[in-house]
Design a protein around this motif. Structure first.
Motif, PDB file in Angstrom:
ATOM      1  N   ARG A   1       4.164  11.888  -3.477  1.00 54.79           N
ATOM      2  CA  ARG A   1       3.530  11.513  -2.255  1.00 54.79           C
ATOM      3  C   ARG A   1       3.608  10.031  -2.158  1.00 54.79           C
ATOM      4  N   LEU A   2       4.769   9.635  -1.279  1.00 56.62           N
ATOM      5  CA  LEU A   2       5.155   8.185  -1.550  1.00 56.62           C
ATOM      6  C   LEU A   2       3.922   7.347  -0.862  1.00 56.62           C
ATOM      7  N   SER A   3       3.307   7.887   0.118  1.00 60.37           N
ATOM      8  CA  SER A   3       2.329   6.868   0.826  1.00 60.37           C
ATOM      9  C   SER A   3       1.197   6.844  -0.176  1.00 60.37           C
ATOM     10  N   ASP A   4       0.815   7.688  -1.037  1.00 63.33           N
ATOM     11  CA  ASP A   4      -0.434   7.371  -2.192  1.00 63.33           C
ATOM     12  C   ASP A   4       0.137   6.634  -3.186  1.00 63.33           C
ATOM     13  N   HIS A   5       1.479   6.722  -3.583  1.00 56.32           N
ATOM     14  CA  HIS A   5       2.118   6.059  -4.616  1.00 56.32           C
ATOM     15  C   HIS A   5       1.985   4.606  -4.186  1.00 56.32           C
ATOM     16  N   LEU A   6       2.366   4.201  -2.896  1.00 58.25           N
ATOM     17  CA  LEU A   6       2.500   2.969  -2.157  1.00 58.25           C
ATOM     18  C   LEU A   6       0.714   2.385  -2.117  1.00 58.25           C
ATOM     19  N   ARG A   7      -0.043   3.318  -1.867  1.00 56.78           N
ATOM     20  CA  ARG A   7      -1.366   2.773  -1.599  1.00 56.78           C
ATOM     21  C   ARG A   7      -1.998   2.228  -3.147  1.00 56.78           C
ATOM     22  N   GLN A   8      -1.606   2.933  -4.079  1.00 65.47           N
ATOM     23  CA  GLN A   8      -2.089   2.598  -5.504  1.00 65.47           C
ATOM     24  C   GLN A   8      -1.254   1.317  -5.771  1.00 65.47           C
ATOM     25  N   GLY A   9       0.113   0.976  -5.255  1.00 66.17           N
ATOM     26  CA  GLY A   9       0.780  -0.448  -5.580  1.00 66.17           C
ATOM     27  C   GLY A   9       0.067  -1.416  -4.836  1.00 66.17           C
ATOM     28  N   LEU A  10      -0.383  -1.094  -3.641  1.00 61.71           N
ATOM     29  CA  LEU A  10      -0.770  -2.209  -2.543  1.00 61.71           C
ATOM     30  C   LEU A  10      -2.141  -2.558  -3.430  1.00 61.71           C
ATOM     31  N   ALA A  11      -3.098  -1.824  -3.981  1.00 64.45           N
ATOM     32  CA  ALA A  11      -4.597  -2.031  -4.594  1.00 64.45           C
ATOM     33  C   ALA A  11      -3.940  -3.007  -5.925  1.00 64.45           C
ATOM     34  N   ARG A  12      -2.872  -2.588  -6.885  1.00 67.22           N
ATOM     35  CA  ARG A  12      -2.640  -3.425  -7.629  1.00 67.22           C
ATOM     36  C   ARG A  12      -2.356  -4.878  -7.238  1.00 67.22           C
ATOM     37  N   ILE A  13      -1.628  -5.189  -6.197  1.00 63.54           N
ATOM     38  CA  ILE A  13      -1.325  -6.527  -5.808  1.00 63.54           C
ATOM     39  C   ILE A  13      -2.529  -7.372  -4.701  1.00 63.54           C
ATOM     40  N   GLY A  14      -3.795  -6.261  -4.688  1.00 65.95           N
ATOM     41  CA  GLY A  14      -4.978  -6.890  -4.188  1.00 65.95           C
ATOM     42  C   GLY A  14      -5.217  -6.611  -2.773  1.00 65.95           C
ATOM     43  N   GLY A  15      -4.561  -5.392  -2.262  1.00 70.26           N
ATOM     44  CA  GLY A  15      -4.697  -5.208  -0.878  1.00 70.26           C
ATOM     45  C   GLY A  15      -5.236  -3.782  -0.966  1.00 70.26           C
ATOM     46  N   GLN A  16      -5.400  -3.125   0.361  1.00 73.32           N
ATOM     47  CA  GLN A  16      -5.628  -1.860   0.845  1.00 73.32           C
ATOM     48  C   GLN A  16      -5.034  -1.416   2.153  1.00 73.32           C
ATOM     49  N   ALA A  17      -4.883  -0.138   2.131  1.00 76.72           N
ATOM     50  CA  ALA A  17      -4.266   0.405   3.224  1.00 76.72           C
ATOM     51  C   ALA A  17      -5.255   1.600   3.721  1.00 76.72           C
TER      52      ALA A  17
END
Ligand SMILES: [Zn+2]
Length: 396
Positions: free
Chosen positions: A380-396
């Motif tokens: 599930r790419l959207s969840d995968h990217l959400r985790q990535g975004l959290a790693r770089i200090g953001g959220q969606a």
């Protein structure tokens, strides 16, 4: 199966290059093996031993002297500039929204119409589009880049002037249009349907003057000739073409693939400040996509006689930094690169800043097909990217 044994020793560290070169010149090769004293070449039918020998001796002669330099250096990413971090997060939020909107579609297919050519349908097509949009948005937000929509071919003269014939000539594809001579044209269809294997096809074609894009940023330089370049940033995406012959596959070595590039014009001082920002951005993008990655200086192998000089100059500087990503069922694949060109392109195209001085250029390029390849296996790419975004200090 026919095996040709050539009694020529090939050093360990030259063997990958040797295999690549043999497959390029003889796409019918099915396997290459080495032992201490010889090369074994397997193919369905016997291959000309003299031609095989000349390839092997030529590669040995060119690369033996420099083979100990054929290693890469790991590059540590500098800290991300605050404004760039904000731009990546904003572009990532948009990416996640787009991915989510198309993720429900059950239809997804990667078709292989021919060797080295992929066709994406459904979710894969939407993912490539969303990643391209993400990279464009990022270039616009962080660098106020101007988008340029480029065609798939350009004049061979431009490609030569850019120095490409000296480095990447063996991968070029010329575009030959149909003859304009009426008589020749009228005999074309009968010939085409005569079923002789089309080996005389060139008689019906005009001499080509265009080549398919070997790299996208080559469109940027003639465009900037005669106008002040000061601080210009362009971004473009489109098809690139590399005929790698027997080395083509339908994974990381495609004959046609899509790139998104950003090209930066500026003096030494301004590009000196841009470069670490780009390296940090490339690392942050790798974090966002959850890649297992490494940034590394690159070693392109060039085929021509100046290969040694070029390879050496590339290694002693950080003129090319690649984002190497571990792909599930294979080795690391270069998904993106940052290339310092110096005045290599601006000089031959007469590009100047407003004060008449010659600027330098840098380009940052992402291979979209390879990004898609590296994301294969993500459920599930959207969840995968959400985790990535959290790693770089953001959220969606
Ligand atoms: Zn480029």
């Amino acid at each position: 199966m026919s095996t040709t044994r050539l009694a020529i020793a090939v050093q360990d560290n030259i063997r990958p290059t040797m295999r690549t070169r043999l497959l390029f010149h003889f796409p019918q090769i099915e396997g290459v093996e080495f032992d201490d004293t010889s090369v074994l070449i397997h193919a369905g039918t016997p291959l000309p031993a003299d031609k095989l020998t000349s390839v092997v001796t030529s590669v040995n002669a060119h690369y033996t002297a420099i083979s100990d330099r054929l290693h890469t250096t790991v590059v540590n990413a500098p800290d991300l500039v605050k404004s760039d971090a904000a731009a990546i997060r904003a572009a990532a939020q948009r990416l996640i929204a787009q991915v989510e909107a198309t993720e429900q579609s059950v239809y997804d297919e990667v078709l292989v119409p021919q060797r080295g050519v992929n066709l994406y349908a459904g979710r894969s097509a939407a993912t490539v589009r969303a990643i391209d949009d993400f990279l464009r948005t990022l270039a616009e937000l962080a660098y106020d880049a101007t988008e340029v929509r480029v065609p798939s071919m350009l004049s061979a003269d431009v490609v030569d002037r850019a120095g490409y014939f000296d480095t990447g000539c063996q991968h070029l594809s010329f575009v030959a249009p149909m003859t304009t001579d009426l008589e020749t044209f009228e005999s074309f269809l009968p010939y085409w349907r005569s079923g002789d294997g089309h080996d005389q096809l060139h008689r019906f074609l005009r001499t080509p003057t265009n080549v398919l894009n070997p790299a996208l940023c080559l469109h940027a330089y003639p465009m900037m000739a005669g106008r002040p370049a000061d601080g210009t940033v362009l971004t473009m995406s489109g098809s690139c073409f590399r005929d790698e012959s027997g080395n083509l596959n339908n994974r990381e070595r495609l004959r046609e693939f899509t790139m998104r590039e950003a090209i930066f014009f500026g003096d030494q001082a301004s590009l000196g400040a841009t470069h670490p920002r780009l390296v940090a951005t490339m690392a942050a993008i790798a974090e966002l996509f959850g890649f297992k990655y490494q940034l590394s200086t690159a070693t392109d192998i060039f085929f021509n006689d100046s290969a040694q000089a070029q390879l050496f100059s590339q290694l002693v500087s950080d003129s090319k930094i690649e984002l190497l990503v571990q792909v599930d069922d294979g080795g690391p694949v270069a998904v993106a690169s940052i290339n310092k060109h110096g005045q290599h392109f601006t000089k031959p195209f007469g590009i100047t800043d407003g004060d008449g001085t010659t600027p330098s250029t840098i380009c940052m390029a992402f291979g979209l097909d390879r990004m898609l390849l590296a994301l294969r296996g993500v459920t599930r790419l959207s969840d995968h990217l959400r985790q990535g975004l959290a790693r770089i200090g953001g959220q969606a």
